[in-house]
Design an enzyme around this catalytic site. Structure first.
Site, mmCIF file in Angstrom:
data_model
loop_
_atom_site.group_PDB
_atom_site.id
_atom_site.type_symbol
_atom_site.label_atom_id
_atom_site.label_comp_id
_atom_site.label_asym_id
_atom_site.label_seq_id
_atom_site.Cartn_x
_atom_site.Cartn_y
_atom_site.Cartn_z
ATOM 1 N N ARG A 1 9.739 29.441 51.161
ATOM 2 C CA ARG A 1 8.987 30.531 50.533
ATOM 3 C C ARG A 1 9.215 30.547 49.024
ATOM 4 O O ARG A 1 8.324 30.949 48.268
ATOM 5 C CB ARG A 1 9.412 31.891 51.103
ATOM 6 C CG ARG A 1 8.874 32.225 52.485
ATOM 7 C CD ARG A 1 9.203 33.667 52.850
ATOM 8 N NE ARG A 1 8.819 34.535 51.754
ATOM 9 C CZ ARG A 1 9.617 35.439 51.184
ATOM 10 N NH1 ARG A 1 10.854 35.587 51.603
ATOM 11 N NH2 ARG A 1 9.175 36.177 50.181
ATOM 12 N N ARG B 1 5.862 39.655 51.185
ATOM 13 C CA ARG B 1 5.771 41.022 50.709
ATOM 14 C C ARG B 1 4.848 41.177 49.507
ATOM 15 O O ARG B 1 4.335 42.249 49.234
ATOM 16 C CB ARG B 1 7.194 41.494 50.349
ATOM 17 C CG ARG B 1 7.304 42.914 49.834
ATOM 18 C CD ARG B 1 8.769 43.269 49.625
ATOM 19 N NE ARG B 1 8.911 44.582 49.014
ATOM 20 C CZ ARG B 1 8.942 44.800 47.717
ATOM 21 N NH1 ARG B 1 8.820 43.774 46.890
ATOM 22 N NH2 ARG B 1 9.099 46.011 47.223
ATOM 23 N N LYS C 1 8.036 31.673 40.751
ATOM 24 C CA LYS C 1 7.447 32.319 41.925
ATOM 25 C C LYS C 1 7.010 33.744 41.590
ATOM 26 O O LYS C 1 5.890 34.159 41.896
ATOM 27 C CB LYS C 1 8.470 32.338 43.054
ATOM 28 C CG LYS C 1 8.196 33.304 44.212
ATOM 29 C CD LYS C 1 9.372 33.300 45.180
ATOM 30 C CE LYS C 1 9.176 34.245 46.348
ATOM 31 N NZ LYS C 1 9.448 35.656 45.981
ATOM 32 N N ASN C 2 7.905 34.512 40.971
ATOM 33 C CA ASN C 2 7.639 35.933 40.764
ATOM 34 C C ASN C 2 6.654 36.212 39.631
ATOM 35 O O ASN C 2 6.275 37.363 39.424
ATOM 36 C CB ASN C 2 8.948 36.689 40.528
ATOM 37 C CG ASN C 2 9.752 36.837 41.808
ATOM 38 O OD1 ASN C 2 9.186 36.884 42.894
ATOM 39 N ND2 ASN C 2 11.070 36.885 41.686
ATOM 40 N N ASP D 1 18.650 38.124 43.026
ATOM 41 C CA ASP D 1 18.253 36.886 43.700
ATOM 42 C C ASP D 1 19.298 35.778 43.562
ATOM 43 O O ASP D 1 19.230 34.770 44.270
ATOM 44 C CB ASP D 1 16.908 36.392 43.164
ATOM 45 C CG ASP D 1 15.745 37.244 43.671
ATOM 46 O OD1 ASP D 1 15.940 37.989 44.639
ATOM 47 O OD2 ASP D 1 14.650 37.160 43.084
ATOM 48 N N CYS E 1 11.060 39.049 53.086
ATOM 49 C CA CYS E 1 12.420 39.106 53.596
ATOM 50 C C CYS E 1 12.780 40.532 53.997
ATOM 51 O O CYS E 1 12.345 41.493 53.368
ATOM 52 C CB CYS E 1 13.405 38.642 52.513
ATOM 53 S SG CYS E 1 13.268 36.888 52.102
ATOM 54 N N ARG F 1 14.425 48.590 50.766
ATOM 55 C CA ARG F 1 13.414 48.494 49.712
ATOM 56 C C ARG F 1 12.046 48.777 50.342
ATOM 57 O O ARG F 1 11.711 48.276 51.413
ATOM 58 C CB ARG F 1 13.445 47.127 49.016
ATOM 59 C CG ARG F 1 12.804 45.962 49.771
ATOM 60 C CD ARG F 1 12.926 44.716 48.910
ATOM 61 N NE ARG F 1 12.196 43.586 49.483
ATOM 62 C CZ ARG F 1 12.158 42.397 48.911
ATOM 63 N NH1 ARG F 1 12.775 42.171 47.777
ATOM 64 N NH2 ARG F 1 11.484 41.412 49.450
ATOM 65 N N ILE G 1 20.946 46.639 44.479
ATOM 66 C CA ILE G 1 19.483 46.704 44.485
ATOM 67 C C ILE G 1 18.920 46.635 45.899
ATOM 68 O O ILE G 1 18.156 47.501 46.323
ATOM 69 C CB ILE G 1 18.894 45.594 43.582
ATOM 70 C CG1 ILE G 1 19.378 45.813 42.129
ATOM 71 C CG2 ILE G 1 17.369 45.587 43.645
ATOM 72 C CD1 ILE G 1 18.981 44.730 41.164
#
Length: 425
Positions: free
Chosen positions: A404, A100, A27-28, A312, A124, A129, A334
């Protein structure tokens, strides 16, 4: 934008998982590559191993909203982008607020159209953040950033190389500033960059497009701006968070799984923490076998940037620690909004509490099915894991946050012997 009826996940627990699961594309990495593909002013970019998740669908809709022609062949996990014509600098709120990652479309819009307008940032709710360091970086490269109401206007006559610094090694921030620097004349040096495998995959993709980037993985990246980037073809790496979730699914149910495509080296500290708990790994080429036969041992975890323990995976390991024989301590450093899971696990009978900024888990406990709330993506998937180990039925609502980040979660778990169904809430 198409969004179906609200769904939830019904999980019947108590079955040790067995079998083979295919780890989805990352995903990232995929989200940033979709945005980066808009930097190419001609040709068609082909991305393979793209996960059919909601965040990717929103990214496709954003790319289409600014004028790109995008075709996502979900069955083939292949996405084709023709960005030869971009028509609008506006990232519309009805799409952008739902995830985001929309901020990563700004570099392409600045270079191609000279401006970007963000009408909303979503995803989220993870506490404090924010995206200030993205905008500060764009400003250092020569852009002007103005906020008016719920819109952010970013304009750039011509970006130029500069020395940039990230307050924290954010992987999204690192990738976003690399994209912005790739077509900025001169040399850009970025200090305190992230070293996640997804960042290196993104650098590989941009390099194929013609970017000149060095220093990936060192915390100190140099980008020499080029005049043009070309469309290319790339296969997205496997998702280490998806792999970690299925590894923990094997552990929490006392089962044994083969994860096709998982790379144990990408787990970072999570690998060692799971092994400390009694989870066994055996890598055989592109297949990673995971099993847990012995009682789980308690664990201490502090999240930190890669190769530290991934934030995560913090929620899933809290769920796993509930079954360990002893007291576990998990501290999030984080995202300060990551602790919403605690109250939901208590509903399921776990002995877990917040104490001076850390989660304290008193085990061994047992889970009992309950109606619980997926406050965000990682809380949601952690509750599904708890449901897999619970006695009775667990209802996780809403399902959208889970969708998601994880593709076809019910089908993939059911193929391993679980009983998970997506139902209309």
């Amino acid at each position: 934008m198409t969004v179906g009826p609200e769904t939830c996940y019904r999980v019947q627990g108590g079955v040790p998982l067995q079998g083979t699961v295919f780890v989805q594309g990352a995903k990232n990495a995929a989200l940033k590559m979709i945005a980066a593909s808009l930097l190419a002013s001609d040709g068609r970019t082909v991305l393979r191993n793209v996960p059919p998740i909601e965040d990717v669908r929103r990214a496709v809709e954003l790319a289409q909203a600014v004028g790109a022609v995008v075709k996502f062949h979900e069955a083939e996990r292949t996405l084709v982008v023709d960005a030869s014509t971009l028509t609008s600098p506006v990232l519309p709120a009805e799409i952008a607020r739902r995830f985001r990652g929309s901020v990563v479309f700004v570099p392409a819009l600045l270079h191609r159209l000279g401006e970007a307008v963000i009408e909303g940032i979503g995803g989220c709710n993870l506490g404090s953040r924010n995206l200030d360091f993205h905008y500060r970086g764009f400003a250092r490269l020569g852009a002007t950033v103005d906020e008016a109401g719920d819109k952010i206007y970013i304009k750039a006559g011509k970006l130029r190389g500069a020395h940039l610094y990230l307050d924290t090694p954010s992987h999204t921030g690192t990738e976003n500033l690399i994209m912005a620097a790739s077509l900025a004349p001169g040399t850009t040096v970025i200090d305190n960059t992230a070293s996640e495998p997804e960042v290196l995959d993104m650098i590989s993709f941009l390099t194929k497009m013609g970017a000149q980037i060095s220093g990936g993985g060192t915390g100190f990246i140099t980008v020499h701006g080029v005049g043009k980037l070309a469309a290319t073809e790339h296969t997205v790496m496997a998702d280490r968070i998806d792999a970690g979730v299925f590894a923990m699914a094997a552990a929490i149910t006392g089962g044994e799984l083969s994860l096709v495509g998982a790379n144990l080296e990408h787990f970072g500290v999570a690998r060692w923490k799971l092994e400390q708990m009694g989870v066994e790994f055996a890598a055989n080429g592109a297949v990673l076998q995971v099993r847990r036969e012995r009682p789980l041992r308690p664990i201490n975890v502090i999240t930190s940037p890669y190769p530290g323990f991934a934030t995560d995976l913090q929620s899933p390991i809290v769920a796993l620690a509930c079954l360990a024989e002893g007291t576990s301590y998990i501290r999030e450093t984080i995202f300060d909004g990551r602790y919403t899971l605690v109250g939901e696990l208590v509903k399921m009978g776990a002995s877990v509490e917040l104490d001076r900024g850390a989660v304290v888990v008193h085990g061994p406990g047992t889970f009992t099915g309950a109606e619980v709330v997926a406050h965000d993506l990682r809380t949601g998937i952690a509750l599904v894991l708890a449901g897999l180990a619970a006695e009775g039925e667990t209802l996780v609502t809403p399902g959208y946050p889970i969708d998601r980040g994880h593709a076809n979660i019910a089908q993939r778990f059911n193929a391993l012997g679980a009983d998970v169904s997506a139902v209309t809430a």
